[in-house]
Motif scaffolding. Structure first.
Motif, PDB file in Angstrom:
ATOM      1  N   HIS A  48       8.781   7.497  -1.362  1.00 55.59           N
ATOM      2  CA  HIS A  48       9.474   6.274  -2.034  1.00 55.59           C
ATOM      3  C   HIS A  48       9.749   6.441  -3.509  1.00 55.59           C
ATOM      4  CE1 HIS A  48       6.807   4.516   1.212  1.00 55.59           C
ATOM      5  NE2 HIS A  48       7.592   3.593   1.146  1.00 55.59           N
ATOM      6  N   ALA A  81      11.718   1.404  -1.092  1.00 62.24           N
ATOM      7  CA  ALA A  81      11.873   2.015  -2.447  1.00 62.24           C
ATOM      8  C   ALA A  81      12.577   1.635  -3.516  1.00 62.24           C
ATOM      9  CB  ALA A  81      12.299   3.688  -2.065  1.00 62.24           C
ATOM     10  N   ARG A 112      -1.536  -1.131   0.694  1.00 62.82           N
ATOM     11  CA  ARG A 112      -1.484   0.247   1.457  1.00 62.82           C
ATOM     12  C   ARG A 112      -2.811   0.517   2.083  1.00 62.82           C
ATOM     13  NH1 ARG A 112      -1.467   4.433  -1.358  1.00 62.82           N
ATOM     14  NH2 ARG A 112      -0.978   5.588   0.786  1.00 62.82           N
ATOM     15  N   LYS A 113      -3.850  -0.592   2.226  1.00 65.58           N
ATOM     16  CA  LYS A 113      -5.216  -0.274   3.023  1.00 65.58           C
ATOM     17  C   LYS A 113      -5.285  -1.410   4.153  1.00 65.58           C
ATOM     18  CE  LYS A 113      -7.030   1.883  -1.239  1.00 65.58           C
ATOM     19  NZ  LYS A 113      -6.252   3.145  -1.104  1.00 65.58           N
ATOM     20  N   ASP A 132       2.073   1.587   4.878  1.00 62.79           N
ATOM     21  CA  ASP A 132       0.854   2.507   5.044  1.00 62.79           C
ATOM     22  C   ASP A 132       0.105   1.471   6.235  1.00 62.79           C
ATOM     23  OD1 ASP A 132       2.008   4.567   4.430  1.00 62.79           O
ATOM     24  OD2 ASP A 132       1.261   4.460   2.392  1.00 62.79           O
ATOM     25  N   ILE A 177       4.132  -3.176 -11.327  1.00 60.17           N
ATOM     26  CA  ILE A 177       3.824  -2.963 -10.137  1.00 60.17           C
ATOM     27  C   ILE A 177       2.398  -2.775 -10.123  1.00 60.17           C
ATOM     28  CG2 ILE A 177       3.882  -1.185  -7.985  1.00 60.17           C
ATOM     29  CD1 ILE A 177       6.702  -0.463  -8.638  1.00 60.17           C
ATOM     30  N   THR A 179      10.600   5.249 -12.675  1.00 64.29           N
ATOM     31  CA  THR A 179       9.169   5.025 -12.503  1.00 64.29           C
ATOM     32  C   THR A 179       8.518   6.478 -12.490  1.00 64.29           C
ATOM     33  OG1 THR A 179      10.028   3.515 -10.807  1.00 64.29           O
ATOM     34  CG2 THR A 179       7.781   4.199 -10.850  1.00 64.29           C
ATOM     35  N   ASN A 233      -3.125   9.656   2.632  1.00 59.44           N
ATOM     36  CA  ASN A 233      -1.747   9.874   2.501  1.00 59.44           C
ATOM     37  C   ASN A 233      -1.192   9.555   1.305  1.00 59.44           C
ATOM     38  OD1 ASN A 233      -1.688   7.002   2.922  1.00 59.44           O
ATOM     39  ND2 ASN A 233      -0.258   7.064   4.369  1.00 59.44           N
ATOM     40  N   SER A 234      -1.693   9.242   0.089  1.00 60.19           N
ATOM     41  CA  SER A 234      -1.080   8.636  -1.319  1.00 60.19           C
ATOM     42  C   SER A 234       0.117   9.443  -1.605  1.00 60.19           C
ATOM     43  CB  SER A 234      -2.182   8.559  -2.092  1.00 60.19           C
ATOM     44  OG  SER A 234      -3.318   7.947  -1.510  1.00 60.19           O
ATOM     45  N   SER A 284      -1.018  -2.005  -7.846  1.00 59.76           N
ATOM     46  CA  SER A 284      -1.416  -1.299  -6.531  1.00 59.76           C
ATOM     47  C   SER A 284      -2.853  -1.682  -6.063  1.00 59.76           C
ATOM     48  CB  SER A 284      -1.124   0.078  -6.625  1.00 59.76           C
ATOM     49  OG  SER A 284      -0.127   0.509  -7.291  1.00 59.76           O
ATOM     50  N   SER A 314       2.919   9.417   0.975  1.00 59.23           N
ATOM     51  CA  SER A 314       3.597   8.145   0.992  1.00 59.23           C
ATOM     52  C   SER A 314       4.341   7.945  -0.590  1.00 59.23           C
ATOM     53  CB  SER A 314       2.610   6.955   0.966  1.00 59.23           C
ATOM     54  OG  SER A 314       3.237   5.588   1.092  1.00 59.23           O
ATOM     55  N   LYS A 364      -5.526  10.692  -5.112  1.00 60.72           N
ATOM     56  CA  LYS A 364      -6.261  11.020  -4.233  1.00 60.72           C
ATOM     57  C   LYS A 364      -5.847  12.405  -3.586  1.00 60.72           C
ATOM     58  CE  LYS A 364      -8.743   7.064  -3.439  1.00 60.72           C
ATOM     59  NZ  LYS A 364      -8.049   6.377  -4.620  1.00 60.72           N
ATOM     60  N   ARG A 378       8.586   1.883 -15.724  1.00 60.02           N
ATOM     61  CA  ARG A 378       7.320   1.081 -14.941  1.00 60.02           C
ATOM     62  C   ARG A 378       6.513   2.246 -14.520  1.00 60.02           C
ATOM     63  NH1 ARG A 378      11.366   1.424 -11.817  1.00 60.02           N
ATOM     64  NH2 ARG A 378      12.425  -0.343 -12.661  1.00 60.02           N
ATOM     65  N   THR A 379       5.049   2.053 -14.280  1.00 60.41           N
ATOM     66  CA  THR A 379       4.458   3.124 -13.515  1.00 60.41           C
ATOM     67  C   THR A 379       3.833   2.404 -12.225  1.00 60.41           C
ATOM     68  OG1 THR A 379       3.805   3.925 -15.817  1.00 60.41           O
ATOM     69  CG2 THR A 379       2.057   4.310 -14.121  1.00 60.41           C
ATOM     70  N   GLN A 380       3.781   3.265 -11.152  1.00 57.05           N
ATOM     71  CA  GLN A 380       3.259   2.874 -10.016  1.00 57.05           C
ATOM     72  C   GLN A 380       2.283   3.744  -9.645  1.00 57.05           C
ATOM     73  OE1 GLN A 380       6.139   2.324  -6.938  1.00 57.05           O
ATOM     74  NE2 GLN A 380       4.657   1.546  -5.509  1.00 57.05           N
ATOM     75  N   ALA A 381       0.923   3.117  -9.300  1.00 58.00           N
ATOM     76  CA  ALA A 381      -0.203   3.991  -8.842  1.00 58.00           C
ATOM     77  C   ALA A 381      -0.390   3.822  -7.548  1.00 58.00           C
ATOM     78  CB  ALA A 381      -1.452   3.221  -9.468  1.00 58.00           C
ATOM     79  N   TRP A 382      -0.370   5.344  -6.893  1.00 59.56           N
ATOM     80  CA  TRP A 382      -0.897   5.309  -5.423  1.00 59.56           C
ATOM     81  C   TRP A 382      -2.304   5.612  -5.388  1.00 59.56           C
ATOM     82  CZ3 TRP A 382       3.208   4.313  -1.860  1.00 59.56           C
ATOM     83  CH2 TRP A 382       4.518   4.290  -2.567  1.00 59.56           C
ATOM     84  N   LEU A 383      -2.987   4.490  -4.725  1.00 60.05           N
ATOM     85  CA  LEU A 383      -4.316   4.959  -4.732  1.00 60.05           C
ATOM     86  C   LEU A 383      -4.843   5.565  -3.552  1.00 60.05           C
ATOM     87  CD1 LEU A 383      -5.133   1.519  -6.061  1.00 60.05           C
ATOM     88  CD2 LEU A 383      -4.976   3.583  -7.243  1.00 60.05           C
TER      89      LEU A 383
END
Lengths: 102, 134
Positions: free
Chosen positions: A23, B122, B13-14, B45, B131, A3, A15-16, B133, A19, A9, A97-102
């Motif tokens: 994971h 995970a 996550r919000k 979260d 995914i 991934t 906390n992006s 988000s 977190s 952020k 895959r790409t996972q965005a942590w916002l």
């Protein structure tokens, strides 16, 4: 089947990143973009966590976002590779895959 | 026209009412469910607060959409993964969460919420095709 994680952020504000690192799987890539790039500065309080995670995952920061914030590639922690937009596309193509942590 | 079904995971996550993310996520899930893909949801979260029971938004003049999560089962969305560590960090337990169930051909009122560890979360993320988000 790895991934690409993107984080946008600042870790000093949200906390992006934390977190995300919690994971990640070995072989994944983490790309810091937008405000997240401020977390990768040498000597900053997140540099240690990035270096630790960098043993199993590869760490990147987006060059134009560094430049926009007055940060130079040589200011970044040694575990972080700087990529341009083309490098971002390559990373997206290399991972399942790409996972965005916002 | 048969197409391969893809696995979609919506990551939340919000917390619910401070921004539009939670409501938008739920709306996209409901729209997306009509396309017959394998859809599941992850809550971690502050996202775990989206499933808190007893939400009352009258005082803040916002829409209380928490009841809508109970409709997900009717759209064949049967897996809501909630991260245990995120609950514990916030002083929450399973008892603080909504009761969300779904029916199958054989059985009724099967719990949809599955409490998973961070490591299991995970693994769930790493097994997806797409995914999204929020």
């Amino acid at each position: 089947m790895s991934t690409l994680h993107t984080v946008n952020k600042s870790p000093f504000e949200r906390n992006s990143l934390s977190s995300c690192l919690g994971h990640c799987k070995p072989g994944d890539a983490v790309l810091l973009i937008e405000d997240a790039v401020v977390g990768a500065r040498k000597g900053g309080s997140f540099a240690g966590r990035l270096a630790e995670a960098g043993k199993q995952c590869s760490m990147y920061a987006l060059g134009p976002d560094l430049a926009a914030r007055g940060l130079k590639p040589e200011d970044m922690d040694a575990c972080v590779q700087v990529v341009d937009y083309g490098g971002f596309v390559d990373l997206a193509a290399e991972h399942a895959r790409t996972q965005a942590w916002l | 026209m048969a197409q391969a079904q893809k696995k979609f995971l919506y990551v939340n996550r919000k917390a619910p009412h401070g921004s539009i993310y939670a409501l938008e996520s739920l709306e996209v899930v409901l729209i997306g469910a009509a396309f017959e893909q394998a859809v599941s949801l992850a809550f971690l979260d502050d996202g775990v607060f989206q499933l808190a029971r007893g939400q009352n938004t009258k005082g803040i003049g916002a829409k209380n959409f928490s009841g809508t999560y109970r409709a997900l089962g009717d759209y064949d969305v049967r897996d809501l993964y909630v991260e245990r560590e995120s609950l514990e960090e916030r002083g929450l337990s399973t008892d603080d969460l909504l009761e969300i169930t779904h029916d199958t051909d054989d059985e009724e009122d099967i719990p949809s919420i599955k409490i998973v560890s961070r490591a299991e979360m995970a693994d769930i993320m790493a097994s997806q095709d797409v995914i999204l988000s929020f």
